[in-house]
Design an enzyme around this catalytic site. Structure first.
Site, PDB file in Angstrom:
ATOM      1  N   GLU A  76      12.165  -5.885   7.966  1.00  0.00           N
ATOM      2  CA  GLU A  76      11.119  -5.013   8.512  1.00  0.00           C
ATOM      3  C   GLU A  76      11.716  -4.019   9.517  1.00  0.00           C
ATOM      4  OE1 GLU A  76       7.938  -7.089  10.476  1.00  0.00           O
ATOM      5  OE2 GLU A  76       6.745  -5.265  10.784  1.00  0.00           O
ATOM      6  N   HIS A 130       7.884 -17.514   7.260  1.00  0.00           N
ATOM      7  CA  HIS A 130       7.554 -16.289   7.988  1.00  0.00           C
ATOM      8  C   HIS A 130       8.554 -15.154   7.780  1.00  0.00           C
ATOM      9  CE1 HIS A 130       8.060 -13.853  11.761  1.00  0.00           C
ATOM     10  NE2 HIS A 130       6.831 -13.538  11.427  1.00  0.00           N
ATOM     11  N   HIS A 142      -0.980  -7.498   1.359  1.00  0.00           N
ATOM     12  CA  HIS A 142      -0.403  -8.180   2.530  1.00  0.00           C
ATOM     13  C   HIS A 142      -1.201  -7.844   3.779  1.00  0.00           C
ATOM     14  CE1 HIS A 142       2.585 -10.055   5.131  1.00  0.00           C
ATOM     15  NE2 HIS A 142       2.461  -9.005   5.929  1.00  0.00           N
TER      16      HIS A 142
END
Ligand SMILES: [Zn+2]
Length: 395
Positions: free
Chosen positions: A220, A190, A76
């Site tokens: 996150e 996203h 990533h």
């Protein structure tokens, strides 16, 4: 130690035994310690150094230390930010002070710089592509493997059809640039809070039908949990005015509630069962981990980025115990500092001293290959020896 380079030694006809703290051949688990016998540029044997010394007494031994393994995978990243300067800042300062402040540096030129770095390291990549021009620049490259995930955003439900239509057009346009053994196209909604529920459903259904790999940023920052629980908090307060609906409930098509998490939302929306790769997954509940395991999703963790942006720490041992495939990513250099997945692994080993380092090494190589749908690379008898198998060369 010798001053000869590995290339010099393999040109010599006497076999060489490289020994290291860790060996991962791509098959089975990683071993510690480990060694590889190389004869005439070909792998003659792999295994425990004692056994190799016994079987190849004539081999010249070179203790390289560190790791012998196929290059790890950077599963990533955001290569289009490779010209950014690195800065560790709390998440809600990092976005305006780094991402927005340096936005002129973002684009195709930076993506090529990042791609050059990973090509030189022989590390496959899972890259999030924001500007389709980056696809045009990177897809023809023959020195890279992995997946370029075209990103889509759109928090307003009424944008869903238009954004989805545009994504499909771009994918159709760039698919002709895919090469059989080169980079593949993928898609990336996203994040759970920047893509509306109808758009998430359209994209994930399309990706499943087209066989396109998919990545999505999930959980996150801690405020993402707060957002799904309350519909408010810093993540919502920091949204760009005008680009989002008035209420978060409109984005997700349901009312936030105390037990609602980003993962439960994706599960109940039907997205999790499309098996997207979930990136970050730092702020999760025990129930979230069970849901991810049941759906069979893989996870990419970016330990340096999470640490530098003060997002928290991925629960590696809990995910591993649930049998979830784990890969490593650097995120962009703006938060991860470098694109070298070996640096990410070294950081992870320091961050998780209680974890068996062999498991972390396996994740960096094999987990990454699996996440990107690549053949797991191997070091085996009869195959050519490659200098990039030595993660740190002889002194
Ligand atoms: Zn990212």
């Amino acid at each position: 130690m010798t001053s000869s380079s590995p290339a010099d030694l393999s040109a010599d006809h006497s076999p060489v035994l490289y020994t290291a703290d860790f060996l991962f051949t791509g098959m089975g688990g990683a071993q510690s310690p480990g060694g590889v016998v190389v004869s005439r540029g070909t792998v003659a044997a792999t295994g425990h150094p004692d056994l190799l010394r016994q079987n190849y007494p004539q081999a010249q031994e070179i203790a390289v230390g560190g790791v012998i393994a196929p290059p790890p995978v950077n599963a990533h990243t955001h290569l289009d930010m490779s010209a950014y300067g690195f800065q560790a800042l709390p998440y809600f300062r990092w976005i305006p002070e780094v991402v927005v402040a340096q936005k002129e540096l973002r684009g195709v030129t930076a993506a090529q710089i990042g791609a050059d770095t990973l090509a030189a390291l022989r590390q496959p990549v899972g890259d999030i592509v924001w500007d389709p021009a980056v696809l045009e620049a990177l897809l023809p490259r023959e020195d890279l493997s992995g997946v370029l995930y075209l990103e889509v955003l759109g928090p307003k439900p009424e944008q869903a059809q238009e954004r989805f239509g545009r994504l499909r057009e771009e994918i159709d346009r760039y698919r002709r640039l895919e090469r059989p053994s080169g980079l593949r196209l993928g898609v990336s909604p996203h994040a759970t809070y920047t893509v509306s529920a109808p758009l998430l459903r359209l994209v994930s259904d399309y990706a499943a039908g087209e066989g396109l790999p998919m990545q999505i940023h999930v959980a996150e920052h801690p405020s993402e949990l707060e957002l799904f629980a309350t519909g408010a908090g810093p993540l919502w307060e920091h949204r760009i005015p005008g680009l989002s609906p008035e209420n978060f409930a409109e984005v997700i098509g349901r009312v936030p509630e105390p037990d609602l998490t980003p993962v439960r939302y994706l599960d109940e929306l039907g997205v999790l069962h499309r098996r997207p790769t979930l990136v970050h997954m730092v702020n999760v509940t025990d129930e979230d981990i069970v849901r991810v395991a049941q759906a069979g999703c893989a996870v990419v963790t970016c330990p340096r980025s999470n640490q530098h942006l003060e997002c928290g720490r991925f629960r590696w041992s809990d995910f591993a115990a649930a049998g979830i495939e784990i890969a490593l990513g650097t995120d962009s250099v703006a938060s991860g500092e470098t694109l070298d997945a070996r640096d990410e692994l070294a950081f992870a080993q320091a961050l998780y001293p209680q974890m068996d380092p062999r498991l972390l090494l396996r994740a960096a190589v094999k987990g990454g290959a699996r996440v990107l749908g690549l053949k797991v690379p191997t070091i085996r008898r009869g195959e050519p020896w490659r200098k990039e198998y030595l993660w740190s060369g002889p002194a």
